[in-house]
Design an enzyme around this catalytic site. Sequence first.
Site, PDB file in Angstrom:
ATOM      1  N   LYS A  12       0.805  -1.225   0.000  1.00 30.27           N
ATOM      2  CA  LYS A  12       0.000   0.000   0.000  1.00 30.27           C
ATOM      3  C   LYS A  12       0.839   1.276   0.000  1.00 30.27           C
ATOM      4  O   LYS A  12       0.586   2.172  -0.779  1.00 30.27           O
ATOM      5  CB  LYS A  12      -0.868   0.077   1.273  1.00 30.27           C
ATOM      6  N   ARG A  35      -9.532   1.906   8.724  1.00 30.15           N
ATOM      7  CA  ARG A  35      -9.133   0.555   9.112  1.00 30.15           C
ATOM      8  C   ARG A  35     -10.220  -0.161   9.886  1.00 30.15           C
ATOM      9  O   ARG A  35     -10.043  -1.331  10.238  1.00 30.15           O
ATOM     10  CB  ARG A  35      -7.888   0.628  10.003  1.00 30.15           C
ATOM     11  N   ARG A  70      11.136  -6.196   6.070  1.00 28.22           N
ATOM     12  CA  ARG A  70      11.136  -4.728   6.070  1.00 28.22           C
ATOM     13  C   ARG A  70      11.829  -4.104   7.272  1.00 28.22           C
ATOM     14  O   ARG A  70      12.165  -2.920   7.255  1.00 28.22           O
ATOM     15  CB  ARG A  70       9.685  -4.251   6.004  1.00 28.22           C
ATOM     16  N   ARG A  83      11.095  -2.983  10.440  1.00 27.74           N
ATOM     17  CA  ARG A  83      10.718  -1.772  11.160  1.00 27.74           C
ATOM     18  C   ARG A  83      10.592  -2.130  12.634  1.00 27.74           C
ATOM     19  O   ARG A  83      10.512  -3.299  12.977  1.00 27.74           O
ATOM     20  CB  ARG A  83       9.376  -1.272  10.626  1.00 27.74           C
ATOM     21  N   ARG A 120      -0.459  -7.821  13.610  1.00 31.35           N
ATOM     22  CA  ARG A 120      -0.964  -6.829  12.653  1.00 31.35           C
ATOM     23  C   ARG A 120      -1.858  -7.496  11.603  1.00 31.35           C
ATOM     24  O   ARG A 120      -2.876  -6.945  11.204  1.00 31.35           O
ATOM     25  CB  ARG A 120       0.210  -6.082  11.991  1.00 31.35           C
TER      26      ARG A 120
HETATM   27  P1  AMP Z   1       0.745   1.485   8.843  1.00 32.23           P
HETATM   28  O1  AMP Z   1       2.043   2.125   8.498  1.00 32.23           O
HETATM   29  O2  AMP Z   1      -0.394   1.990   8.022  1.00 32.23           O
HETATM   30  O3  AMP Z   1       0.802  -0.007   8.866  1.00 32.23           O
HETATM   31  O4  AMP Z   1       0.407   1.939  10.340  1.00 32.23           O
HETATM   32  C1  AMP Z   1       1.275   1.650  11.406  1.00 32.23           C
HETATM   33  C2  AMP Z   1       0.505   1.625  12.724  1.00 32.23           C
HETATM   34  O5  AMP Z   1      -0.105   2.910  12.954  1.00 32.23           O
HETATM   35  C3  AMP Z   1      -0.671   0.656  12.757  1.00 32.23           C
HETATM   36  O6  AMP Z   1      -0.262  -0.651  13.080  1.00 32.23           O
HETATM   37  C4  AMP Z   1      -1.542   1.278  13.839  1.00 32.23           C
HETATM   38  O7  AMP Z   1      -1.015   1.036  15.118  1.00 32.23           O
HETATM   39  C5  AMP Z   1      -1.387   2.759  13.552  1.00 32.23           C
HETATM   40  N1  AMP Z   1      -2.405   3.237  12.583  1.00 32.23           N
HETATM   41  C6  AMP Z   1      -2.192   3.743  11.341  1.00 32.23           C
HETATM   42  N2  AMP Z   1      -3.349   4.060  10.753  1.00 32.23           N
HETATM   43  C7  AMP Z   1      -4.324   3.743  11.629  1.00 32.23           C
HETATM   44  C8  AMP Z   1      -5.742   3.805  11.608  1.00 32.23           C
HETATM   45  N3  AMP Z   1      -6.398   4.248  10.534  1.00 32.23           N
HETATM   46  N4  AMP Z   1      -6.417   3.382  12.709  1.00 32.23           N
HETATM   47  C9  AMP Z   1      -5.780   2.918  13.791  1.00 32.23           C
HETATM   48  N5  AMP Z   1      -4.444   2.818  13.879  1.00 32.23           N
HETATM   49  C10 AMP Z   1      -3.715   3.222  12.815  1.00 32.23           C
END
Ligand code: AMP
Length: 193
Positions: free
Chosen positions: A23, A98, A137, A139, A150
């Site tokens: 994404k 989400r 990755r 991180r 996740r």
């Molecule tokens: P991502 O980089 O999109 O995978 O986001 C990393 C982390 O940020 C996720 O695992 C959540 O802990 C938090 N996060 C990002 N976007 C959201 C969202 N829309 N709702 C809730 N938590 C979020």
Amino acid sequence: MDGGARRRRPLRAVLLGAPGSGKGTQAERIASRLGVPAISTGDMLRDQVAAGTELGLRVRDVMAAGSLVEDDLMAEVVRARLARSDAQRGFLLDGYPRTTVQAETLERLLGATDARLDAVVLLEVPEEILVLRTLGRQRADDREDVVRERLRVYREKTEPLVGYYQGRGLLRRVDGDQAVERVTAAVLASLGG
Ligand code: AMP
């Protein structure tokens, strides 16, 4: 009809997919091709954590555990971001919504200015590829147990959005298990461009 150059209608779209589906990479590529901002809530939150802001301190542990930040907090983050001038000509959301509650919030936020989503693109990638990609990755939140968490959270909380958007006629499915450029082309095609 007007005989002149028509201004491109703003494109408001969401990129949906599991962690590791590509994404983030695709959002940047597609947004730059379309001339709209890629809005990644994960990047926004990581910036807050890195800067040590109050928001960053609130979300740090939740993120590290692979859980989701509360819907109310996310609503405020996204409301403020969509209100910025660059988002008025459209946007590509990466990582939001989400949950079904977040999808409803997004509808409400857009509806307040008579706007609405044009499309939701789902990047489909087989589970075992997701795990391999995410583990590669490296991180802070990418330890294997966190990766699995996740994915579990995605299946439980986010996957229901597939049906939600399908029911609204907005969903487009793209095979995310191919070369980056091919995925980009397929997403652009699914958006009609
Ligand atoms: P991502 O980089 O999109 O995978 O986001 C990393 C982390 O940020 C996720 O695992 C959540 O802990 C938090 N996060 C990002 N976007 C959201 C969202 N829309 N709702 C809730 N938590 C979020």
